[in-house]
Design a protein around this motif. Structure first.
Motif, PDB file in Angstrom:
ATOM      1  N   ALA A 119       0.846  -1.189   0.000  1.00  0.00           N
ATOM      2  CA  ALA A 119       0.000   0.000   0.000  1.00  0.00           C
ATOM      3  C   ALA A 119       0.882   1.240   0.000  1.00  0.00           C
ATOM      4  O   ALA A 119       2.051   1.188   0.401  1.00  0.00           O
ATOM      5  CB  ALA A 119      -0.904   0.000   1.221  1.00  0.00           C
ATOM      6  N   THR A 120       0.326   2.346  -0.451  1.00  0.00           N
ATOM      7  CA  THR A 120       1.046   3.625  -0.496  1.00  0.00           C
ATOM      8  C   THR A 120       0.347   4.628   0.419  1.00  0.00           C
ATOM      9  O   THR A 120      -0.427   4.250   1.300  1.00  0.00           O
ATOM     10  CB  THR A 120       1.073   4.159  -1.934  1.00  0.00           C
ATOM     11  OG1 THR A 120      -0.265   4.495  -2.332  1.00  0.00           O
ATOM     12  CG2 THR A 120       1.636   3.112  -2.895  1.00  0.00           C
ATOM     13  N   ASP A 121       0.613   5.924   0.173  1.00  0.00           N
ATOM     14  CA  ASP A 121      -0.066   6.970   0.946  1.00  0.00           C
ATOM     15  C   ASP A 121      -1.439   7.298   0.370  1.00  0.00           C
ATOM     16  O   ASP A 121      -2.061   8.290   0.755  1.00  0.00           O
ATOM     17  CB  ASP A 121       0.795   8.223   1.022  1.00  0.00           C
ATOM     18  CG  ASP A 121       1.138   8.786  -0.350  1.00  0.00           C
ATOM     19  OD1 ASP A 121       0.738   8.182  -1.371  1.00  0.00           O
ATOM     20  OD2 ASP A 121       1.818   9.827  -0.409  1.00  0.00           O
ATOM     21  N   GLN A 122      -1.918   6.452  -0.566  1.00  0.00           N
ATOM     22  CA  GLN A 122      -3.248   6.595  -1.128  1.00  0.00           C
ATOM     23  C   GLN A 122      -4.122   5.415  -0.685  1.00  0.00           C
ATOM     24  O   GLN A 122      -3.612   4.333  -0.402  1.00  0.00           O
ATOM     25  CB  GLN A 122      -3.187   6.635  -2.659  1.00  0.00           C
ATOM     26  CG  GLN A 122      -2.401   7.814  -3.203  1.00  0.00           C
ATOM     27  CD  GLN A 122      -3.008   9.144  -2.805  1.00  0.00           C
ATOM     28  OE1 GLN A 122      -4.203   9.362  -2.990  1.00  0.00           O
ATOM     29  NE2 GLN A 122      -2.181  10.024  -2.247  1.00  0.00           N
ATOM     30  N   PRO A 123      -5.437   5.594  -0.623  1.00  0.00           N
ATOM     31  CA  PRO A 123      -6.305   4.467  -0.257  1.00  0.00           C
ATOM     32  C   PRO A 123      -6.162   3.301  -1.231  1.00  0.00           C
ATOM     33  O   PRO A 123      -6.040   3.507  -2.442  1.00  0.00           O
ATOM     34  CB  PRO A 123      -7.716   5.069  -0.336  1.00  0.00           C
ATOM     35  CG  PRO A 123      -7.517   6.541  -0.163  1.00  0.00           C
ATOM     36  CD  PRO A 123      -6.200   6.851  -0.810  1.00  0.00           C
ATOM     37  N   VAL A 124      -6.155   2.099  -0.715  1.00  0.00           N
ATOM     38  CA  VAL A 124      -6.046   0.919  -1.568  1.00  0.00           C
ATOM     39  C   VAL A 124      -7.382   0.645  -2.256  1.00  0.00           C
ATOM     40  O   VAL A 124      -8.447   1.059  -1.790  1.00  0.00           O
ATOM     41  CB  VAL A 124      -5.629  -0.334  -0.764  1.00  0.00           C
ATOM     42  CG1 VAL A 124      -4.269  -0.147  -0.132  1.00  0.00           C
ATOM     43  CG2 VAL A 124      -6.683  -0.702   0.276  1.00  0.00           C
ATOM     44  N   SER A 125      -7.310  -0.068  -3.362  1.00  0.00           N
ATOM     45  CA  SER A 125      -8.515  -0.560  -4.025  1.00  0.00           C
ATOM     46  C   SER A 125      -8.206  -1.909  -4.646  1.00  0.00           C
ATOM     47  O   SER A 125      -7.042  -2.231  -4.900  1.00  0.00           O
ATOM     48  CB  SER A 125      -9.010   0.420  -5.093  1.00  0.00           C
ATOM     49  OG  SER A 125      -8.081   0.541  -6.143  1.00  0.00           O
ATOM     50  N   ILE A 126      -9.244  -2.677  -4.880  1.00  0.00           N
ATOM     51  CA  ILE A 126      -9.083  -3.986  -5.493  1.00  0.00           C
ATOM     52  C   ILE A 126     -10.220  -4.220  -6.476  1.00  0.00           C
ATOM     53  O   ILE A 126     -11.373  -3.888  -6.192  1.00  0.00           O
ATOM     54  CB  ILE A 126      -9.024  -5.103  -4.425  1.00  0.00           C
ATOM     55  CG1 ILE A 126      -8.684  -6.448  -5.076  1.00  0.00           C
ATOM     56  CG2 ILE A 126     -10.306  -5.192  -3.619  1.00  0.00           C
ATOM     57  CD1 ILE A 126      -8.251  -7.499  -4.085  1.00  0.00           C
ATOM     58  N   ARG A 127      -9.868  -4.750  -7.624  1.00  0.00           N
ATOM     59  CA  ARG A 127     -10.864  -5.037  -8.654  1.00  0.00           C
ATOM     60  C   ARG A 127     -11.167  -6.535  -8.648  1.00  0.00           C
ATOM     61  O   ARG A 127     -10.260  -7.369  -8.768  1.00  0.00           O
ATOM     62  CB  ARG A 127     -10.337  -4.614 -10.033  1.00  0.00           C
ATOM     63  CG  ARG A 127     -11.382  -4.695 -11.141  1.00  0.00           C
ATOM     64  CD  ARG A 127     -10.804  -4.327 -12.497  1.00  0.00           C
ATOM     65  NE  ARG A 127     -11.854  -4.006 -13.463  1.00  0.00           N
ATOM     66  CZ  ARG A 127     -12.198  -2.772 -13.824  1.00  0.00           C
ATOM     67  NH1 ARG A 127     -11.559  -1.728 -13.308  1.00  0.00           N
ATOM     68  NH2 ARG A 127     -13.173  -2.567 -14.688  1.00  0.00           N
ATOM     69  N   LEU A 128     -12.422  -6.881  -8.509  1.00  0.00           N
ATOM     70  CA  LEU A 128     -12.868  -8.269  -8.466  1.00  0.00           C
ATOM     71  C   LEU A 128     -13.784  -8.535  -9.662  1.00  0.00           C
ATOM     72  O   LEU A 128     -14.749  -7.801  -9.880  1.00  0.00           O
ATOM     73  CB  LEU A 128     -13.632  -8.555  -7.172  1.00  0.00           C
ATOM     74  CG  LEU A 128     -12.894  -8.268  -5.856  1.00  0.00           C
ATOM     75  CD1 LEU A 128     -13.815  -8.526  -4.675  1.00  0.00           C
ATOM     76  CD2 LEU A 128     -11.626  -9.093  -5.748  1.00  0.00           C
ATOM     77  N   THR A 129     -13.463  -9.570 -10.421  1.00  0.00           N
ATOM     78  CA  THR A 129     -14.288  -9.974 -11.558  1.00  0.00           C
ATOM     79  C   THR A 129     -14.875 -11.342 -11.255  1.00  0.00           C
ATOM     80  O   THR A 129     -14.140 -12.298 -10.993  1.00  0.00           O
ATOM     81  CB  THR A 129     -13.468 -10.027 -12.854  1.00  0.00           C
ATOM     82  OG1 THR A 129     -12.853  -8.751 -13.075  1.00  0.00           O
ATOM     83  CG2 THR A 129     -14.356 -10.372 -14.040  1.00  0.00           C
ATOM     84  N   PHE A 130     -16.195 -11.435 -11.273  1.00  0.00           N
ATOM     85  CA  PHE A 130     -16.895 -12.652 -10.877  1.00  0.00           C
ATOM     86  C   PHE A 130     -17.113 -13.581 -12.061  1.00  0.00           C
ATOM     87  O   PHE A 130     -17.298 -13.140 -13.201  1.00  0.00           O
ATOM     88  CB  PHE A 130     -18.239 -12.301 -10.241  1.00  0.00           C
ATOM     89  CG  PHE A 130     -18.104 -11.639  -8.902  1.00  0.00           C
ATOM     90  CD1 PHE A 130     -18.166 -12.380  -7.738  1.00  0.00           C
ATOM     91  CD2 PHE A 130     -17.875 -10.277  -8.809  1.00  0.00           C
ATOM     92  CE1 PHE A 130     -18.031 -11.780  -6.501  1.00  0.00           C
ATOM     93  CE2 PHE A 130     -17.733  -9.657  -7.574  1.00  0.00           C
ATOM     94  CZ  PHE A 130     -17.808 -10.409  -6.417  1.00  0.00           C
TER      95      PHE A 130
END
Length: 354
Positions: A265-276
């Protein structure tokens, strides 16, 4: 006498029933200490552990040998209905004193991940090789947790990337040799200390023929990354039997792909992409939670594609996003988790590219 067609119906029905009852996923429980006097965050009391094991027994769970179950999943072979595996990290002596008698009484197989350094130094806080041999005779399996329990992504002062990588390789090799020399074999499994790894470490683990576990929660299936497998913590704040029941009743999130943007992680909010995967899922009921922050925001890029984003950056340390979704019956939950590391310069972490 039954006719051949009728026999065929009976046999076919039995096979169908067996296939319905078979399970193509595996929840794995993670313990450390079994003690009243060790740090609560990594401990269950002997009474809590007995309660957990009693629930597995009375609830009809099939406690399986971990390595055999992983091999079956990877080969797309079904596991018994309600299959579960039991693991311990660090090989503390209180596992022998307070956990082993309960496991033995219930005839449950189990796996202990050993950091061999303190064992070789005859530390009283850790299992001895003789105790491990005794446990091995009744279902205990002993696997790799590195020699010295290092943060595997931290370099020592002035250490080059190549020297760091060679040191991590040695951490694994020493334990593999000790397991064979002292116990006769190695199951070729590893638990990363603190659950930390990166792409280079995972590639090395694969080359050594090991399957490995992180510390993200979730359920294992044939689609899992077998160099970074999930487990459910069952100690400290996760020792409640009601919480454990939910996890034991979970299934792997039906994902086609995931993209967390890396291990750090960095100094920015994390995100995650999920493909179902294609299928009938209750996607509108998907909920993702960020450690210490509450719910993540969900941005649906398409019917089967969502990006979950934290509301603010993580602090230094490890942070995670856990996602759950009820299945069509509403009786079980799909479960997914990802962990990121937010490092500080003085900690000496390798770079994302290392």
């Amino acid at each position: 006498m039954l006719s051949k067609p009728y026999l065929g119906v009976l046999v076919g029905g039995a096979l169908l029933s067996a296939s319905i009852q078979a399970q193509d996923y595996l929840p794995v429980l993670q313990y450390h200490h079994v003690s009243n006097t060790t740090p609560r965050s990594t401990s269950v009391t002997p009474e809590e552990f007995a309660e957990h094991m009693g629930y597995l027994q009375s609830g009809g769970f099939q406690v399986v040998d971990l390595r055999s179950a992983l091999d079956d999943l990877k080969a797309n072979k079904p596991l018994p209905e309600k299959a579960v595996a039991i693991t311990f990290d660090d090989a503390y002596s209180n596992i022998y004193q307070s956990g082993f008698p309960v496991l033995k009484a219930n005839n449950f197989p189990f796996t202990v991940f050993v950091n061999s350094g303190p064992v070789e130094r005859n530390s009283r806080s850790f299992l001895s090789w003789e105790q491990m041999k005794e446990m091995q005779a009744v279902g205990g399996v002993f696997a790799n947790h590195t020699e010295n329990h290092p943060y595997m992504l931290r370099k020592e002062a002035t250490e080059s990337d190549d020297a760091w990588f060679a040191r991590m390789s040695q951490e694994l090799d020493v334990v593999e040799t000790a397991l064979v020399d002292k116990l006769g074999n190695s199951p070729k499994m590893l638990a990363y200390p603190y659950g930390e790894s990166n792409h280079r470490i995972r590639d090395m683990v694969k080359e050594k023929g090991l399957m490995a576990f992180g510390q993200q929660s979730g359920v294992i299936s044939a689609d899992s990354d077998f160099e970074n497998l999930p487990r459910f913590p069952a100690s400290g704040p996760y020792a409640s039997l009601s919480t454990l029941k939910t996890k034991l009743n979970s299934k792997p999130m039906p994902l086609l792909s995931e993209d967390a943007g890396g291990d750090f992680a960095t100094d920015q909010p994390v995100s995650i992409r999920l493909t179902f995967k294609d299928g009938q899922y209750r996607l509108k009921d998907l909920a993702c939670y960020v450690s210490g922050q509450g719910k993540a925001s969900l941005d649906w890029a398409s019917d089967n594609d969502v990006v979950a984003t934290a509301s603010k950056p993580f602090g230094v340390g490890r942070g995670r996003i856990n996602c759950t979704m009820p299945d069509r019956s509403g009786q079980q939950y799909y479960w997914y988790s990802n962990v990121w590391i937010r490092s500080a310069p003085e900690q000496g972490y390798v770079s994302e590219k290392s």
